[in-house]
Design a protein around this motif. Structure first.
Motif, short mmCIF file in Angstrom:
data_model
loop_
_atom_site.label_atom_id
_atom_site.label_comp_id
_atom_site.label_asym_id
_atom_site.label_seq_id
_atom_site.Cartn_x
_atom_site.Cartn_y
_atom_site.Cartn_z
N ALA A 92 158.00 23.56 -5.05
CA ALA A 92 157.16 23.79 -4.33
C ALA A 92 155.82 23.99 -4.94
N SER A 93 155.83 24.44 -6.09
CA SER A 93 154.51 24.48 -6.69
C SER A 93 153.83 23.03 -7.26
N HIS A 94 154.92 22.21 -7.64
CA HIS A 94 154.48 21.00 -7.92
C HIS A 94 153.86 19.88 -6.85
N ARG A 95 154.58 20.15 -5.66
CA ARG A 95 153.91 19.65 -4.31
C ARG A 95 152.66 20.08 -3.94
N GLY A 144 158.43 20.97 -0.10
CA GLY A 144 159.03 21.24 -1.41
C GLY A 144 160.21 21.92 -1.48
N PHE A 145 160.48 23.00 -0.58
CA PHE A 145 161.61 23.64 -0.37
C PHE A 145 162.88 22.61 0.00
N LEU A 146 162.60 21.71 1.00
CA LEU A 146 163.27 20.78 1.70
C LEU A 146 163.68 19.80 0.42
N ARG A 147 162.88 19.29 -0.29
CA ARG A 147 163.29 18.40 -1.35
C ARG A 147 164.10 19.09 -2.55
N ALA A 148 163.64 20.20 -2.81
CA ALA A 148 164.35 20.98 -3.94
C ALA A 148 165.84 21.23 -3.38
N THR A 167 143.56 29.80 -1.56
CA THR A 167 143.24 31.21 -1.55
C THR A 167 142.36 31.47 -0.08
N GLU A 168 142.03 30.22 0.34
CA GLU A 168 141.19 30.22 1.45
C GLU A 168 142.24 30.25 2.86
N ARG A 169 141.84 31.13 3.64
CA ARG A 169 142.85 31.56 4.95
C ARG A 169 143.11 30.24 5.59
N ASP A 170 142.15 29.45 5.87
CA ASP A 170 142.20 28.33 6.63
C ASP A 170 143.18 27.26 6.21
N GLU A 171 143.24 27.56 4.55
CA GLU A 171 144.30 26.29 4.04
C GLU A 171 145.86 26.79 4.06
N ARG A 172 145.78 28.19 4.12
CA ARG A 172 147.15 28.66 4.01
C ARG A 172 148.39 28.05 4.93
N ASP A 173 148.03 27.46 6.18
CA ASP A 173 149.19 27.04 6.99
C ASP A 173 149.62 25.91 6.34
N ASP A 174 148.64 25.04 5.77
CA ASP A 174 148.64 23.54 5.19
C ASP A 174 149.57 23.92 3.92
N CYS A 175 149.09 24.89 2.94
CA CYS A 175 149.93 25.01 1.80
C CYS A 175 151.29 25.44 2.13
N LEU A 176 151.40 26.18 3.13
CA LEU A 176 152.65 26.71 3.60
C LEU A 176 153.61 25.62 3.87
N ALA A 177 153.21 24.57 4.70
CA ALA A 177 153.87 23.68 5.02
C ALA A 177 154.37 22.80 4.06
N GLU A 178 153.30 22.64 3.00
CA GLU A 178 153.71 21.86 1.88
C GLU A 178 154.70 22.44 0.90
N ALA A 179 154.66 23.83 0.74
CA ALA A 179 155.52 24.40 0.28
C ALA A 179 157.05 24.46 0.75
N LEU A 202 158.42 31.26 -0.51
CA LEU A 202 157.43 30.06 -0.41
C LEU A 202 155.88 30.58 -0.18
N LYS A 203 155.87 31.70 0.65
CA LYS A 203 154.64 32.12 0.93
C LYS A 203 153.97 32.87 -0.35
N PHE A 204 154.81 33.19 -1.22
CA PHE A 204 154.09 33.88 -2.54
C PHE A 204 153.57 32.54 -3.37
N VAL A 205 154.22 31.36 -3.59
CA VAL A 205 154.07 30.26 -4.09
C VAL A 205 152.77 29.71 -3.21
N ALA A 206 152.76 29.59 -2.11
CA ALA A 206 151.72 28.98 -1.44
C ALA A 206 150.33 29.75 -1.58
N ARG A 207 150.34 31.22 -1.76
CA ARG A 207 149.17 32.07 -1.87
C ARG A 207 148.58 31.63 -3.09
N LYS A 208 149.48 31.46 -4.27
CA LYS A 208 148.83 31.10 -5.44
C LYS A 208 148.02 30.01 -5.69
N TYR A 209 148.29 28.86 -4.88
CA TYR A 209 147.63 27.72 -4.77
C TYR A 209 146.35 27.68 -3.97
#
Length: 155
Positions: A61-64, A38-42, A23-35, A14-21
């Protein structure tokens, strides 16, 4: 406890997928939460016939994250809106010269250019897809990319 173990096992993915989308450090927490969402849905929607769980989790997770990026981008402006209401940086689109049009066309891939040219001639998605031996969804995606690229170039 089993869910926490499963989440812990998939957290590196999930961290790997979030880092792909994100790139800004301040967005990473939000992206990881979305990932993670996505994991829960999957986990809820996984079907063994769909292939590996790892791949399915990464895809959902990527689609989310893609959906999140689209929502953050704000309202989309269609190329026709740009041409009809605001003109372009090239001046009046009706008066744009051949060099200007060539400069815009080179920003498109071959697929995007061919699909867009056929669309401008009034061909339907079905006709374009059949002629190019592509799926209707692929033609639609190529047209969307072409409109986005040309819209940016004209604004």
């Amino acid at each position: 406890m089993a869910f926490e173990d499963l989440l812990g096992m998939y957290m590196p993915l999930l961290k790997f997928v979030a880092r792909k989308y994100c790139t800004e450090r301040d967005e990473r927490d939000d992206c990881l939460a979305e990932a993670v969402l996505g994991f829960l849905r999957a986990i809820r929607t996984y079907d063994v016939r769909r292939g590996s769980l790892d791949g399915y989790i990464a895809t959902v997770a990527s689609h989310r994250l893609i959906d999140m990026a689209r929502r953050a981008a704000g309202p989309r402006v269609e190329l026709s809106d740009t041409l009809d209401r605001w003109g372009s940086s090239l001046g009046d689109p009706a008066e744009a010269g051949v060099p200007d049009m060539v400069a815009l066309a080179v920003t498109l891939s071959d697929c995007e250019r061919v699909c867009f040219e056929r669309h401008l001639r009034g061909e339907t998605l079905e006709v374009i897809a059949a002629a190019l031996k592509m799926s209707k969804a692929s033609v639609s995606n190529a047209l969307a990319r072409a409109k986005r690229k040309l819209g940016k170039a004209l604004s």
